[in-house]
Structure formats: C-alpha cells, structure tokens
Design a protein around this motif. Structure first.
Motif, PDB file in Angstrom:
ATOM      1  N   SER A 136       0.327  -1.461   0.098  1.00 14.42           N
ATOM      2  CA  SER A 136      -0.331   0.034  -0.193  1.00 14.42           C
ATOM      3  C   SER A 136       1.371   0.679  -0.500  1.00 14.42           C
ATOM      4  CB  SER A 136      -1.536  -0.208   0.829  1.00 14.42           C
ATOM      5  OG  SER A 136      -0.197  -0.565   1.821  1.00 14.42           O
ATOM      6  N   ILE A 137       2.077   1.252   0.471  1.00 12.71           N
ATOM      7  CA  ILE A 137       2.597   2.249   0.212  1.00 12.71           C
ATOM      8  C   ILE A 137       3.568   2.248  -1.032  1.00 12.71           C
ATOM      9  CG2 ILE A 137       5.448   2.892   0.663  1.00 12.71           C
ATOM     10  CD1 ILE A 137       5.559   0.945   3.145  1.00 12.71           C
ATOM     11  N   ALA A 260      -2.980   0.316   4.506  1.00 13.12           N
ATOM     12  CA  ALA A 260      -2.733   0.462   4.669  1.00 13.12           C
ATOM     13  C   ALA A 260      -2.947   1.496   5.848  1.00 13.12           C
ATOM     14  CB  ALA A 260      -3.816   2.161   4.131  1.00 13.12           C
ATOM     15  N   ARG A 264      -0.160   2.803   8.572  1.00 15.90           N
ATOM     16  CA  ARG A 264      -0.628   4.219   9.501  1.00 15.90           C
ATOM     17  C   ARG A 264      -0.043   3.789  10.590  1.00 15.90           C
ATOM     18  NH1 ARG A 264      -4.645   5.451   6.807  1.00 15.90           N
ATOM     19  NH2 ARG A 264      -3.911   6.415   5.602  1.00 15.90           N
ATOM     20  N   ASP A 322       8.419   5.423  -0.989  1.00 16.59           N
ATOM     21  CA  ASP A 322       8.341   6.548  -0.817  1.00 16.59           C
ATOM     22  C   ASP A 322       7.806   6.806   0.480  1.00 16.59           C
ATOM     23  OD1 ASP A 322       8.625   9.202  -0.464  1.00 16.59           O
ATOM     24  OD2 ASP A 322       7.222  10.053  -2.254  1.00 16.59           O
ATOM     25  N   ASP A 324       7.514   9.009   2.295  1.00 18.47           N
ATOM     26  CA  ASP A 324       7.132  10.260   2.732  1.00 18.47           C
ATOM     27  C   ASP A 324       5.034  10.502   2.362  1.00 18.47           C
ATOM     28  OD1 ASP A 324       9.070  11.327   4.860  1.00 18.47           O
ATOM     29  OD2 ASP A 324      10.323  11.768   2.436  1.00 18.47           O
ATOM     30  N   SER A 325       5.202   9.535   0.974  1.00 15.82           N
ATOM     31  CA  SER A 325       4.191   9.593   0.445  1.00 15.82           C
ATOM     32  C   SER A 325       2.818   9.263   1.079  1.00 15.82           C
ATOM     33  CB  SER A 325       3.769   8.862  -1.043  1.00 15.82           C
ATOM     34  OG  SER A 325       4.305   7.298  -0.035  1.00 15.82           O
ATOM     35  N   GLY A 326       1.375   9.848   1.045  1.00 14.07           N
ATOM     36  CA  GLY A 326       0.216   9.847   1.981  1.00 14.07           C
ATOM     37  C   GLY A 326       0.272   8.365   0.648  1.00 14.07           C
ATOM     38  N   LEU A 327      -0.245   7.605   2.184  1.00 14.51           N
ATOM     39  CA  LEU A 327      -1.801   6.599   1.855  1.00 14.51           C
ATOM     40  C   LEU A 327      -2.230   6.222   1.237  1.00 14.51           C
ATOM     41  CD1 LEU A 327       0.141   4.700   5.160  1.00 14.51           C
ATOM     42  CD2 LEU A 327       0.593   4.161   2.996  1.00 14.51           C
ATOM     43  N   THR A 329      -6.424   6.087   1.042  1.00 15.40           N
ATOM     44  CA  THR A 329      -7.108   5.733   2.171  1.00 15.40           C
ATOM     45  C   THR A 329      -8.831   5.119   1.212  1.00 15.40           C
ATOM     46  OG1 THR A 329      -8.318   7.987   1.323  1.00 15.40           O
ATOM     47  CG2 THR A 329      -6.325   7.606   3.529  1.00 15.40           C
ATOM     48  N   GLY A 373      -7.128   0.277   0.768  1.00 16.65           N
ATOM     49  CA  GLY A 373      -7.529   1.398   1.553  1.00 16.65           C
ATOM     50  C   GLY A 373      -8.357   0.271   2.813  1.00 16.65           C
TER      51      GLY A 373
END
Length: 434
Positions: A136-137, A260, A264, A322, A324-327, A329, A373
C-alpha cells in the motif's frame, strides 16, 4: 517404481503410505526419498494426499518431524548470510487480525546492527499478509532478487520481501495439497511447513509469535503450546536458536485491521506512539531477537530516540517505496456507534478479521486483488467506557455495497455492558524455549 529415465527408485510410495497408515515410524531414508520424489513428480498427488492423511491421523515423532522438515529444506536452495559480518534474526507469526508487528519490529531490530531477513507472505481469508500491507506504500516492491536482498541486509539491515520459488519448493506443493485434502490442521505438518521456509532462508535466530484465540489458527492455549514447542524443537535440532511467545488473539491487535490502515499504525509505533498492545508485543519480540543474537540492549529506547524510524525509512526506500508519500484511503466509510452507556467488554477477533476481508482488505483466492484502503478502524478497545452514540469503529471500503453484509456479520462481534471487564495483564501469555 522407476523414473521416466528408467533409473530405479529405492522405495515404493505405497510401502511408505502403508507404514505410516499402520502407525510405524518412518526411517530417515524413507522421508528423504518421499519428499524428494514428490518434488520431482515421481510420487503422485493422490499418493502424497494419502500419506498426508496417514500423518494427520497417526502423527510424526520429534525425529521424524525434524527429518521431514530437513527434507523439505533440501528440496530447494538454502540461503546463507554468514559473510554479511552481522548477526541474523527473524520472526514468524502464525497469523492473526490486526497483526502489523513485522512492520515496526523489522526496522526496530535492524537499528541495532542485526540483519533481519523477513521473507513474508500475502493474506488469505481473515488473516492479513505483510506484503499486502507494505504494497500500500507507493512504489514499494515485494519481489526482489536474492542479491538485492543481501545488499539491503548489508547496508540497511532489515528487508521484507516475497520468498523465491527455489526456497522449500516441496512445502509449496504440499501446502496446496493439504489445503484441498483436509490435512491442514496437523501440528507436525504445520510446524514443518513453517520451519522449512525459515530454516531455508538462512537466519541464525528465530522468534515465533504463536497466536492463541478466536482470530488465530490455534484456538486454545494447549494446542498453541504444542505447536510452539514442536517448532522450537525443529529449530533447535536444525541449529537455529529458536524461542516462541504465545500471544493473545482473542481480540484484534491494536486499533486497525486492513492494509494501509495498519501501515499507518505501525508508523505511529515507530514514532514513539501507537496502541499499547502493539508496542508491548513489538518490544517483547525485539527483546527475544536481540537476546538470541547476544545484543544487550533495550529496544524500547529506539522507538523513542528516532533510530527505529530512520531504519524504517531506509528500508522502505531501499525497496522502491516513498516513506513520505500519503497512504491510500478508502472512498467510503461507515461508522458504528454504541447503543448504550457501558464498558466495551468484548471484540471478537475472528469476526473483525472476516469483516475486514469482506470489505476488500483480504482475498478468498491467492490470485484475488486487495483494496489498499479497506479495513476497520477501532475507535474504542476492550476495557474502555463508552457513551450511547459514541463511535465504536469505522468500516472502510471502495465498494459501499459491501457494508450491509459486513454489518450483519458483526452483530454479535462486540459487547457493551454495565460491568467493567478484568484488565488484560499482558498480550504475551507464555514463553517457550531455552
């Protein structure tokens, strides 16, 4: 019996089946041959099915189980990391609900200079898969070469990836056969399946997280203890320093179930926060791994000073991800609230695992896709007081048509009463091993 090249075989599969059928002990040479011949296609599927059922009914003793495991290891490649110049340690979980421990544990142990070769799998049914979670990353890759795995272990320490096709191929065939012949639930075969892959991956030390409870494969403590003891014996007999922890899986682990969502939560643990039970189990397993390779340190320190987070970022980056990327949703959510004031006294792990699977977080067949997500977020955990109308948990999915069936399956999965439950002393129930 002969092979297609007309070379005579030293044994006959029927004789070996009959021996175990009649409760006789199999000789080392018989075990070596039958595993090798099955891998080569000399022993037919129906013959191995009959042998698996004979083992299911009559068992294997310690020596037979150890030899069976060794034969499966020898069916493929055995990795060796002795030249890395650092100790190796690994962890295996028997699978549960909300079990994101590998995600935080691997970088935590790696931050102490230990190489962690985590060959992991995908989820099937109600239990989640570590590879599905990490995928999921954005950009993260599960499939890497053995050479790249070695480079990451040398430079970064921890690596989580898919096992190669050449590791214990006999186990891969036998596992699929057991799945369709009613012979999955057999402790010698479970233990040899797990340990053949772990021994083949070349780790010097291994800690087993054997789950106990409704959301686990082993539903009661006695059977979990027997499985754990069998696997510890196999590891020790193979020269791998092996211990086991029996851990609670009567309720979901942490506050998230799903790919994801669990990543988190694991990152929260690495940042020094996260749910108490996830932190407790992560640190307990890390202590076992560090002790096994003679590193004298308190792993809780690395969750507080940033070392574990640095290790996580390096691990993710090394496999194309990455950090720093958003996961991802889910596009739809549904909130379930308490219908009365009271204490939350019960959350059934199996029911929440099945619900997460039905929301799209898991798969029924190995080839099925998963929703990154999808899953369940628990706003309240057992032992907390809630008010009527207070959110208990939220369902996440990209397909809102799934909500009705999931809600129906969760009707008896949680309980709010006026009586405060007894506090759980620890998520760790018992330790097995020297």
């Amino acid at each position: 019996m002969t092979t297609p090249d007309h070379h005579p075989e030293p044994f006959d599969a029927v004789d070996i089946i009959a021996a175990k059928r009649d409760r006789h002990r199999l000789a080392d040479a018989q075990i070596d041959w039958v595993i090798d011949a099955y891998t080569r296609g000399v022993v037919a599927e129906e013959q191995m099915a009959a042998l698996a059922m004979a083992v299911y009914l009559n068992g294997l003793d310690r020596a037979e189980t150890a030899r069976w495991t060794t034969a499966m290891v020898n069916s493929g490649t055995r990795l060796n990391f002795d030249d890395l110049g650092k100790p190796t340690a690994d962890k295996h979980s028997t699978g549960g609900v909300g079990d994101k421990i590998t995600l935080a544990l691997t970088p935590l142990v790696a931050s102490y200079g230990v190489a962690v070769p985590q060959l992991s799998g995908r989820g099937l049914g109600h239990t989640g898969g570590t590879l599905d979670k990490l995928e999921s990353i954005p950009g993260w890759q599960a499939q890497i070469s053995t050479q790249r795995m070695r480079e990451i272990m040398r430079d970064v320490g921890g690596v989580v990836c898919a096992a190669g096709e050449d590791l214990a191929p006999a186990d891969r065939r036998l596992y699929a056969l057991r799945d369709v012949t009613g012979t999955v639930d057999c402790i010698p075969l479970i233990a040899s399946s797990v340990m053949s892959k772990k021994i083949a991956e070349g780790t010097g030390a291994l800690v087993l997280d054997v789950k106990v409870g409704s959301g686990a494969f082993m539903k009661d403590r006695e059977s979990a203890r027997l499985l754990a003891s069998t696997m510890v014996e196999i590891g020790q007999d193979a020269g791998v320093t092996t211990t086991a922890l029996l851990t609670d899986m009567f309720r979901p682990l942490g506050r998230t179930v799903g790919n994801a969502l669990e990543v988190r939560e694991a990152v929260e643990v690495l940042a020094g926060g996260g749910p108490e039970d996830v932190v407790e189990l992560t640190v307990a397993l890390a202590r076992e791994m560090l002790t096994a390779v003679r590193v004298d340190a308190d792993p809780a320190d690395a969750l507080c000073d940033g070392r574990a987070m640095d290790s996580w970022r390096a691990m993710v980056t090394a496999q194309g991800g990455d950090p720093d990327s958003g996961l991802p949703t889910a596009t739809h959510t549904h909130e379930v609230t308490a219908d009365r004031d009271g204490w939350l006294t019960h959350t059934d792990a199996l029911a929440f695992g099945v619900a997460s699977w039905r929301l799209g977080a898991g798969r029924a067949r190995k080839e099925d896709p998963v929703q990154a997500g999808a899953g369940i977020e628990l706003h309240t955990v057992v032992g907390e007081w809630v008010r009527a109308g207070q959110p208990l948990f939220s369902l996440h999915t990209d397909d809102p048509a799934r909500f009705d069936r999931v809600l129906a399956s969760l009707e008896d999965a949680w309980t709010v009463t006026g009586e405060e439950p007894e506090p759980r002393e620890s998520v760790v129930l018992e330790r097995i091993g020297d």
